[in-house]
Design a protein around this motif. Structure first.
Motif, PDB file in Angstrom:
ATOM      1  N   UNK A  98     104.091  62.908  61.121  1.00 54.68           N
ATOM      2  CA  UNK A  98     104.682  61.757  60.434  1.00 54.68           C
ATOM      3  C   UNK A  98     104.749  62.014  58.928  1.00 54.68           C
ATOM      4  N   UNK A  99     103.672  62.539  58.366  1.00 54.92           N
ATOM      5  CA  UNK A  99     103.661  62.839  56.927  1.00 54.92           C
ATOM      6  C   UNK A  99     104.669  63.926  56.585  1.00 54.92           C
ATOM      7  N   UNK A 100     104.795  64.916  57.444  1.00 55.88           N
ATOM      8  CA  UNK A 100     105.770  65.985  57.220  1.00 55.88           C
ATOM      9  C   UNK A 100     107.194  65.410  57.219  1.00 55.88           C
ATOM     10  N   UNK A 101     107.478  64.523  58.167  1.00 51.33           N
ATOM     11  CA  UNK A 101     108.801  63.890  58.222  1.00 51.33           C
ATOM     12  C   UNK A 101     109.067  63.046  56.980  1.00 51.33           C
ATOM     13  N   UNK A 102     108.062  62.320  56.501  1.00 51.73           N
ATOM     14  CA  UNK A 102     108.220  61.530  55.281  1.00 51.73           C
ATOM     15  C   UNK A 102     108.510  62.430  54.086  1.00 51.73           C
ATOM     16  N   UNK A 103     107.797  63.537  53.992  1.00 52.26           N
ATOM     17  CA  UNK A 103     108.013  64.467  52.886  1.00 52.26           C
ATOM     18  C   UNK A 103     109.418  65.065  52.955  1.00 52.26           C
ATOM     19  N   UNK A 104     109.855  65.444  54.137  1.00 53.66           N
ATOM     20  CA  UNK A 104     111.186  65.995  54.314  1.00 53.66           C
ATOM     21  C   UNK A 104     112.245  64.967  53.945  1.00 53.66           C
ATOM     22  N   UNK A 105     112.039  63.721  54.368  1.00 54.16           N
ATOM     23  CA  UNK A 105     112.976  62.640  54.039  1.00 54.16           C
ATOM     24  C   UNK A 105     113.047  62.446  52.520  1.00 54.16           C
ATOM     25  N   UNK A 106     111.909  62.509  51.846  1.00 50.04           N
ATOM     26  CA  UNK A 106     111.891  62.344  50.391  1.00 50.04           C
ATOM     27  C   UNK A 106     112.645  63.482  49.700  1.00 50.04           C
ATOM     28  N   UNK A 107     112.573  64.688  50.259  1.00 46.61           N
ATOM     29  CA  UNK A 107     113.298  65.813  49.681  1.00 46.61           C
ATOM     30  C   UNK A 107     114.800  65.712  49.924  1.00 46.61           C
ATOM     31  N   UNK A 108     115.180  65.124  51.040  1.00 47.06           N
ATOM     32  CA  UNK A 108     116.584  65.083  51.446  1.00 47.06           C
ATOM     33  C   UNK A 108     117.313  63.816  51.001  1.00 47.06           C
ATOM     34  N   UNK A 109     116.593  62.848  50.447  1.00 48.78           N
ATOM     35  CA  UNK A 109     117.210  61.573  50.070  1.00 48.78           C
ATOM     36  C   UNK A 109     116.657  61.116  48.727  1.00 48.78           C
ATOM     37  N   UNK A 110     117.563  60.896  47.793  1.00 54.63           N
ATOM     38  CA  UNK A 110     117.188  60.373  46.478  1.00 54.63           C
ATOM     39  C   UNK A 110     118.003  59.097  46.233  1.00 54.63           C
ATOM     40  N   UNK A 111     117.379  58.165  45.508  1.00 57.62           N
ATOM     41  CA  UNK A 111     118.046  56.896  45.205  1.00 57.62           C
ATOM     42  C   UNK A 111     117.623  56.448  43.815  1.00 57.62           C
ATOM     43  N   UNK A 112     118.599  56.009  43.011  1.00 60.90           N
ATOM     44  CA  UNK A 112     118.257  55.446  41.709  1.00 60.90           C
ATOM     45  C   UNK A 112     119.251  54.352  41.344  1.00 60.90           C
ATOM     46  N   UNK A 113     118.789  53.454  40.488  1.00 60.17           N
ATOM     47  CA  UNK A 113     119.612  52.328  40.050  1.00 60.17           C
ATOM     48  C   UNK A 113     120.233  52.602  38.692  1.00 60.17           C
ATOM     49  N   UNK A 114     121.469  52.093  38.514  1.00 57.59           N
ATOM     50  CA  UNK A 114     122.215  52.282  37.276  1.00 57.59           C
ATOM     51  C   UNK A 114     122.883  50.964  36.900  1.00 57.59           C
ATOM     52  N   UNK A 115     122.848  50.629  35.607  1.00 58.52           N
ATOM     53  CA  UNK A 115     123.559  49.449  35.104  1.00 58.52           C
ATOM     54  C   UNK A 115     124.951  49.870  34.650  1.00 58.52           C
ATOM     55  N   UNK A 116     125.960  49.116  35.084  1.00 60.34           N
ATOM     56  CA  UNK A 116     127.335  49.367  34.654  1.00 60.34           C
ATOM     57  C   UNK A 116     127.910  48.070  34.103  1.00 60.34           C
ATOM     58  N   UNK A 117     129.102  48.152  33.548  1.00 58.15           N
ATOM     59  CA  UNK A 117     129.775  46.956  33.048  1.00 58.15           C
ATOM     60  C   UNK A 117     130.054  45.969  34.182  1.00 58.15           C
ATOM     61  N   UNK A 118     130.212  46.490  35.399  1.00 56.03           N
ATOM     62  CA  UNK A 118     130.500  45.643  36.566  1.00 56.03           C
ATOM     63  C   UNK A 118     129.237  45.163  37.273  1.00 56.03           C
ATOM     64  N   UNK A 119     128.074  45.541  36.781  1.00 58.06           N
ATOM     65  CA  UNK A 119     126.818  45.118  37.394  1.00 58.06           C
ATOM     66  C   UNK A 119     125.964  46.310  37.790  1.00 58.06           C
ATOM     67  N   UNK A 120     124.847  46.003  38.418  1.00 51.94           N
ATOM     68  CA  UNK A 120     123.923  47.046  38.851  1.00 51.94           C
ATOM     69  C   UNK A 120     124.437  47.719  40.112  1.00 51.94           C
ATOM     70  N   UNK A 121     124.278  49.038  40.162  1.00 49.39           N
ATOM     71  CA  UNK A 121     124.624  49.789  41.366  1.00 49.39           C
ATOM     72  C   UNK A 121     123.463  50.715  41.714  1.00 49.39           C
ATOM     73  N   UNK A 122     123.401  51.099  42.968  1.00 53.22           N
ATOM     74  CA  UNK A 122     122.472  52.122  43.426  1.00 53.22           C
ATOM     75  C   UNK A 122     123.280  53.366  43.737  1.00 53.22           C
ATOM     76  N   UNK A 123     122.772  54.499  43.314  1.00 53.02           N
ATOM     77  CA  UNK A 123     123.406  55.775  43.621  1.00 53.02           C
ATOM     78  C   UNK A 123     122.426  56.548  44.494  1.00 53.02           C
ATOM     79  N   UNK A 124     122.921  57.023  45.634  1.00 57.88           N
ATOM     80  CA  UNK A 124     122.079  57.785  46.556  1.00 57.88           C
ATOM     81  C   UNK A 124     122.627  59.196  46.701  1.00 57.88           C
ATOM     82  N   UNK A 125     121.731  60.113  46.947  1.00 57.50           N
ATOM     83  CA  UNK A 125     122.088  61.499  47.230  1.00 57.50           C
ATOM     84  C   UNK A 125     121.405  61.870  48.537  1.00 57.50           C
TER      85      UNK A 125
END
Length: 176
Positions: A98-125
């Motif tokens: 389970x911990x290995x899968x969580x670590x792999x998921x964290x490496x394969x998925x990133x998410x951050x929030x950004x403020x724009x003129x149109x409002x807040x957005x989330x950008x994922x990779x």
């Protein structure tokens, strides 16, 4: 003529309360147990004179867990596996996976929030680890989780706040 042994012993396969130790998938030997999708095998420790136990999940080529195993009373042979030890080993090996899968998921998925003129957005990779042609997908989501844009990028793309803001300011076009 009737077979006397079949007349006096019930067929375990028809008895729902029959001990699962008689199931063909269950092995309960002193050094080898197989049950509920897991195999515990007591092996000679290659590093010293002691013993080790390895836990292998069905279908996996490598053990999920390898650890030291207790010596028996004669101080030469390993202590036999039992129900309690097997259950503890399954729990520990499951947690490792389970911990290995969580670590792999964290490496394969990133998410951050950004403020724009149109409002807040989330950008994922999200990295797609294809064996022949790995790639990543960059996605912009509005405050309600609705997709605004999505582009394919290189698998080694580094998602930073500055890059996400630049992508948004550029109208979510192609990104290099």
């Amino acid at each position: 003529m009737t077979n006397a042994s079949s007349a006096t012993s019930p067929d375990d396969s028809l008895d729902p309360t029959a001990d699962d130790a008689h199931s063909p998938d269950v092995i309960q030997e002193p050094r080898l147990w197989h049950k509920d999708g897991w195999m515990a095998r007591v092996i000679k420790n290659e590093d010293d004179d002691g013993w080790a136990v390895e836990m292998i999940k069905d279908g996996e080529p490598e053990p999920a867990l390898v650890g030291p195993w207790t010596m028996g009373r004669d101080k030469k042979n390993p202590k036999p596996l039992d129900t309690s030890a097997f259950n503890t080993l399954v729990k520990t090996a499951s947690e490792v996976l389970r911990r290995h899968e969580q670590q792999l998921r964290a490496l394969m998925h990133k998410r951050l929030g950004v403020r724009t003129d149109d409002g807040d957005i989330d950008v994922t990779l999200d990295i797609v680890p294809d064996e022949y042609e790995p790639y990543a997908v960059l996605t912009a989501l509005d405050a309600f989780g609705e997709q605004i844009a999505q582009v394919r990028v290189a698998p080694n793309f580094k998602l930073t706040k500055a890059r996400a803001e630049s992508w948004a300011e550029g109208g979510f076009g192609r990104i290099e």
